[in-house]
Design an enzyme around this catalytic site. Sequence first.
Site, PDB file in Angstrom:
ATOM      1  N   CYS A  83      33.092  17.811  34.896  1.00 18.51           N
ATOM      2  CA  CYS A  83      33.457  16.445  34.507  1.00 18.51           C
ATOM      3  C   CYS A  83      32.208  15.585  34.358  1.00 18.51           C
ATOM      4  CB  CYS A  83      34.393  15.843  35.551  1.00 18.51           C
ATOM      5  SG  CYS A  83      34.839  14.114  35.216  1.00 18.51           S
ATOM      6  N   TYR A 114      38.627  12.144  23.403  1.00 16.73           N
ATOM      7  CA  TYR A 114      38.765  12.751  24.726  1.00 16.73           C
ATOM      8  C   TYR A 114      40.018  13.626  24.786  1.00 16.73           C
ATOM      9  CZ  TYR A 114      38.964  12.930  29.864  1.00 16.73           C
ATOM     10  OH  TYR A 114      39.005  13.341  31.184  1.00 16.73           O
ATOM     11  N   GLU A 126      32.167  18.785  27.751  1.00 19.36           N
ATOM     12  CA  GLU A 126      31.805  17.470  28.272  1.00 19.36           C
ATOM     13  C   GLU A 126      30.351  17.548  28.719  1.00 19.36           C
ATOM     14  OE1 GLU A 126      34.243  15.650  31.215  1.00 19.36           O
ATOM     15  OE2 GLU A 126      36.123  16.091  30.173  1.00 19.36           O
ATOM     16  N   ASP A 183      38.924  20.611  37.529  1.00 22.25           N
ATOM     17  CA  ASP A 183      38.150  20.799  36.300  1.00 22.25           C
ATOM     18  C   ASP A 183      38.245  22.238  35.805  1.00 22.25           C
ATOM     19  OD1 ASP A 183      37.522  18.190  36.727  1.00 22.25           O
ATOM     20  OD2 ASP A 183      35.509  18.570  37.483  1.00 22.25           O
ATOM     21  N   TYR A 188      34.727  22.174  30.587  1.00 24.93           N
ATOM     22  CA  TYR A 188      34.049  22.059  31.875  1.00 24.93           C
ATOM     23  C   TYR A 188      33.065  23.198  32.110  1.00 24.93           C
ATOM     24  CZ  TYR A 188      37.734  18.655  32.780  1.00 24.93           C
ATOM     25  OH  TYR A 188      38.592  17.572  32.698  1.00 24.93           O
ATOM     26  N   CYS A 251      35.097  12.331  41.134  1.00 24.28           N
ATOM     27  CA  CYS A 251      33.851  13.073  40.933  1.00 24.28           C
ATOM     28  C   CYS A 251      34.023  14.440  41.567  1.00 24.28           C
ATOM     29  CB  CYS A 251      32.655  12.355  41.540  1.00 24.28           C
ATOM     30  SG  CYS A 251      31.103  13.282  41.363  1.00 24.28           S
ATOM     31  N   CYS A 260      16.962  25.937  44.408  1.00 25.90           N
ATOM     32  CA  CYS A 260      16.157  26.476  43.317  1.00 25.90           C
ATOM     33  C   CYS A 260      14.707  26.073  43.586  1.00 25.90           C
ATOM     34  CB  CYS A 260      16.631  25.911  41.973  1.00 25.90           C
ATOM     35  SG  CYS A 260      15.686  26.490  40.545  1.00 25.90           S
TER      36      CYS A 260
END
Length: 272
Positions: A83, A114, A126, A183, A188, A251, A260
């Site tokens: 998202c 959308y 997205e 999602d 996504y 969210c 990483c």
Amino acid sequence: MIVINTKSVGLLTTLATLLKFHPAAAFWSMGDMSSKQHTVGKETALPGRKEAIKVSSKHAVNGNPTVGPFPNTMQLAMFGMGCFWGVEKKFWKTEGVYSTQVGYSGGHTENPTYKEVCNGKTGHNEVARIVFDPQKISYSSLLQMFWEGHNPTQGMRQEREKVIFWLDIMGERKERQLFEGNDRGTQYRSAIYFYSPEQKQLVESSRDGYQQELSKSGHGQITTEIQKAGEFYYAEDYHQQYLHKNTGGYCGLSGTGVACPRGLKGKDKSEL
């Protein structure tokens, strides 16, 4: 006597929650979920329209332009991490990022809406587009944020992973992996859309290095789509800087917890 299937009640409750808190769910139906696990081809994608979506010319958070041309000292990055609301916020808060915008890319439909993207009939993802100053933040640092900021092994979805443990009647430890989130669908998917051969080289190097770290931690193979950046179509204005305008908004952004290391990413020109 009426018998209520509690599993069905639970499913209905879950669907009602999705519709309330995640608008993309309103465009889903149980009958076409399987079709959203594969991107459509150009010949079957919706045609779209010539008229582009109009957005505010100023960023709601920092006031910088959201529509080009941008200063010639700036560079672009474009990522798909689920998202796009949470993705954009993650980057607009970063020092050296000049501007951010959310939109649709990676597919075929011209100037999609959308609703069309959520229906899985455009091939688009997205995405968040980041305009950044390479003298203040490197593309490699943005890649580190990308890899660590979501789960790049989940294919056409972004969901939080959770493992639950229990003891069975014999006292043996059992475990089950669960996924939480809304999602799911081709829009996504994890993706990096690069703007130059230099970016491509950094992307591929960082992917290979991060895969090693993921494998050590028991995660699967990276499914991130990596391709040259194509047309960026702005999402509707209410999506732009959404979590600034709606502080309690949805969210679903969540990483794997695997770091990483900077040494895995290689160096770009701004770090030499």
